[in-house]
Scaffold this active site. Structure first.
Site, PDB file in Angstrom:
ATOM      1  N   HIS A 186      23.650  69.291  66.862  1.00  0.00           N
ATOM      2  CA  HIS A 186      24.501  68.854  65.744  1.00  0.00           C
ATOM      3  C   HIS A 186      23.844  67.723  64.960  1.00  0.00           C
ATOM      4  CE1 HIS A 186      28.909  67.764  64.465  1.00  0.00           C
ATOM      5  NE2 HIS A 186      28.055  67.432  63.521  1.00  0.00           N
ATOM      6  N   LEU A 198      20.925  67.244  57.872  1.00  0.00           N
ATOM      7  CA  LEU A 198      19.625  66.980  57.249  1.00  0.00           C
ATOM      8  C   LEU A 198      19.743  66.770  55.736  1.00  0.00           C
ATOM      9  CD1 LEU A 198      17.296  69.389  59.270  1.00  0.00           C
ATOM     10  CD2 LEU A 198      17.595  66.919  59.535  1.00  0.00           C
ATOM     11  N   ARG A 199      20.928  67.032  55.192  1.00  0.00           N
ATOM     12  CA  ARG A 199      21.272  66.689  53.795  1.00  0.00           C
ATOM     13  C   ARG A 199      20.523  67.457  52.709  1.00  0.00           C
ATOM     14  NH1 ARG A 199      25.826  64.502  55.559  1.00  0.00           N
ATOM     15  NH2 ARG A 199      25.733  62.326  56.231  1.00  0.00           N
ATOM     16  N   HIS A 224      31.607  66.903  68.638  1.00  0.00           N
ATOM     17  CA  HIS A 224      31.929  65.473  68.859  1.00  0.00           C
ATOM     18  C   HIS A 224      33.296  65.177  69.488  1.00  0.00           C
ATOM     19  CE1 HIS A 224      33.653  66.351  64.939  1.00  0.00           C
ATOM     20  NE2 HIS A 224      32.505  66.211  64.310  1.00  0.00           N
ATOM     21  N   ASN A 242      33.298  59.474  61.762  1.00  0.00           N
ATOM     22  CA  ASN A 242      34.395  60.405  61.952  1.00  0.00           C
ATOM     23  C   ASN A 242      33.988  61.527  62.892  1.00  0.00           C
ATOM     24  OD1 ASN A 242      36.821  61.712  61.648  1.00  0.00           O
ATOM     25  ND2 ASN A 242      36.241  62.766  59.751  1.00  0.00           N
ATOM     26  N   ASP A 287      25.028  64.185  66.100  1.00  0.00           N
ATOM     27  CA  ASP A 287      25.770  64.120  64.827  1.00  0.00           C
ATOM     28  C   ASP A 287      25.089  63.115  63.890  1.00  0.00           C
ATOM     29  OD1 ASP A 287      27.566  64.654  62.828  1.00  0.00           O
ATOM     30  OD2 ASP A 287      29.297  63.754  63.814  1.00  0.00           O
ATOM     31  N   PHE A 347      31.766  58.157  56.088  1.00  0.00           N
ATOM     32  CA  PHE A 347      31.665  58.178  57.548  1.00  0.00           C
ATOM     33  C   PHE A 347      30.249  58.587  57.966  1.00  0.00           C
ATOM     34  CE2 PHE A 347      36.191  59.093  56.733  1.00  0.00           C
ATOM     35  CZ  PHE A 347      36.812  58.225  57.615  1.00  0.00           C
TER      36      PHE A 347
HETATM   37 ZN   LIG Z   1      32.195  66.622  62.260  1.00  0.00          ZN
HETATM   38 ZN   LIG Z   2      28.720  66.359  61.875  1.00  0.00          ZN
END
Ligand SMILES: [Zn+2]
Ligand SMILES: [Zn+2]
Length: 438
Positions: free
Chosen positions: A64, A67-68, A236, A282, A309, A327
């Site tokens: 998870h 990488l945008r 998560h 988050n 994450d 977040f």
């Molecule tokens: Zn998430």
């Molecule tokens: Zn995520």
């Protein structure tokens, strides 16, 4: 390419039950030989990487991360993100589809795969969207995405709010044997929420995000996984209640796996005191009791894997009023160092920690992309080498990630990645480590 001997390290490979001193040889991108004890490998022509005092294990796998790219290249790119992953010991990373455009069709998946091979340094396995455009309205082309090679489906960043859509997604994905990864959040309950709901949120005057907002969605998803017989993966996990729900579901035989992040295992909601926007994440950082339940969950295999994450943002994004900040924590480069605190405290064994970062995530991905998460002979030579006791200060200026957003900036961590090898290629090496020419 010349062979490479990694000599005299403490080899931990949970896939084969190895946990002792030994050496291994890498030839043509594969593990070609591994022996425990003091032995000399068969073939004399190789370079040597001395690993005495270091842990040698399969390359870490992150189920998870964000990488945008495409769309948010100011926050991260596949080039910078994969270099950050390499510095964190990760050799395979699975990227979430909340890009712009989102990864909801074959063309965008091909784009990410091409960028990863041409500009990246570690293996990138994309995750496809559950819904078209991540809008939560209409199912994405699950079959098309599956043949494009996604390892799972998720609308992460957002939950799959519509229960009927979630049911359909589970039904379709089952045909391809791929899991649905859900970001469990009841968005009606969390609206305007900034941090964990409780006394600290009240004191800081910030709107809270209750544990129930996560647990309601976990419970719904487990019911739908039972109904459909499909594979569900909970992203998560952060609360004691979620751990209990997953435990009971596993006892009933529901096909569920779950992950937890390094920050939810090591940091509490107290980090938000002082309004540090880098601690805004988050789901939010929770309580000491939640952390204890999550660690217990890891020990009992209720929680299968640790995933970062990794959620990079620009400095400008986070330099604002707490309520306005996005977040997310930039997680690749501090993951091992922060997780090692659990080993040094005696809460997790080194072997369990390594399993949660290697063998367990490889079981969720399957072997469609080769044998990952193992040092078995013939497997791709993905190897991570770390010093369990080396102390270092977190300097975000040294990060390869564009995201400097971490509440750990300036902290001292004990445990550092020394080398990361992907298919036999050294993609990261600490300056202090010396390679000897054979
Ligand atoms: Zn998430
Ligand atoms: Zn995520």
């Amino acid at each position: 390419m010349k062979s490479l001997l990694i000599r005299g390290g403490h080899i931990i490979d949970p896939s084969q039950g190895i946990d002792e001193i030994g050496s291994l040889l890498i030839t043509e991108g594969e593990i070609s030989w591994l022996e425990t004890g003091e032995v000399t490998p068969p073939q004399p022509d190789y370079d040597v990487l001395p690993a005495r005092g270091l842990i040698v294990c399969p390359g870490f796998i992150d189920l998870h991360c964000h990488l945008r790219q495409p769309g948010f290249e100011e926050k991260e790119t596949i080039a910078t993100g994969t270099r950050a992953a390499a510095r964190g010991g990760f050799t395979t990373i699975c990227c979430m589809p909340n890009t712009n455009p989102p990864l909801d069709n074959q063309a965008t998946i091909e784009y990410v795969k091409l960028k990863a091979t041409t500009e990246g340094v570690v293996r990138v396995l994309p995750i496809g969207c559950i819904s078209k455009g991540r809008k939560g309205e209409e199912l994405a082309e699950i079959g098309e995405l599956a043949s494009a090679g996604v390892i799972a489906f998720s609308d992460d960043g957002e939950p799959a709010v519509d229960s009927r859509l979630m049911r359909q997604a589970l039904d379709y994905s089952r045909a391809f044997g791929l899991p649905i990864i859900d970001h469990c959040e009841d968005t009606v309950l969390t609206e305007g929420g900034q941090m964990n709901e409780g006394i600290i949120a009240t004191r800081l005057g910030l709107r809270g995000i209750p544990a129930a907002a996560e647990e309601i969605m976990v419970a719904r998803d487990l019911a739908l996984a039972q109904l459909t017989g499909a594979r569900l993966h909970i992203a998560h996990t952060t609360t004691e209640g979620s751990v209990d729900l997953i435990r009971r579901a596993k006892e009933k035989g529901i096909q569920v796996t779950a992950e937890v992040t390094p920050h939810h295992l090591t940091l509490t909601e107290e980090r938000v005191i002082g309004y540090d926007t880098n601690a805004k994440v988050n789901p939010p950082l929770r309580t000491r009791e939640d952390i204890q339940a999550l660690i217990q969950g890891l020990r009992e295999n209720v929680i299968d894997v640790i995933a970062t994450d990794h959620a990079p943002h620009t400095e400008a994004d986070k330099l604002c009023e707490f309520a306005l900040a996005p977040f997310g924590i930039s997680g690749f480069e501090t993951a091992l160092g922060s997780l090692m605190s659990l080993v040094h405290d005696g809460q997790l064994t080194l072997a369990t920690l390594v399993a949660k970062l290697t063998y367990e995530p490889s079981r969720i991905i399957g072997d469609k992309y080769g044998k990952l998460g193992t040092l078995a002979i013939g497997a791709p030579a993905d190897v991570t080498i770390f010093d369990p006791n080396l102390e270092w200060a977190v300097d975000t200026k040294a990060f390869a990630s564009k995201g400097k957003n971490t509440p750990l900036a300036g902290s001292i961590l004990k445990g550092k990645i020394m080398a990361t090898i992907v298919q036999g290629k050294l993609v990261y090496k600490d300056e202090s480590l010396r390679l000897k020419e054979g």
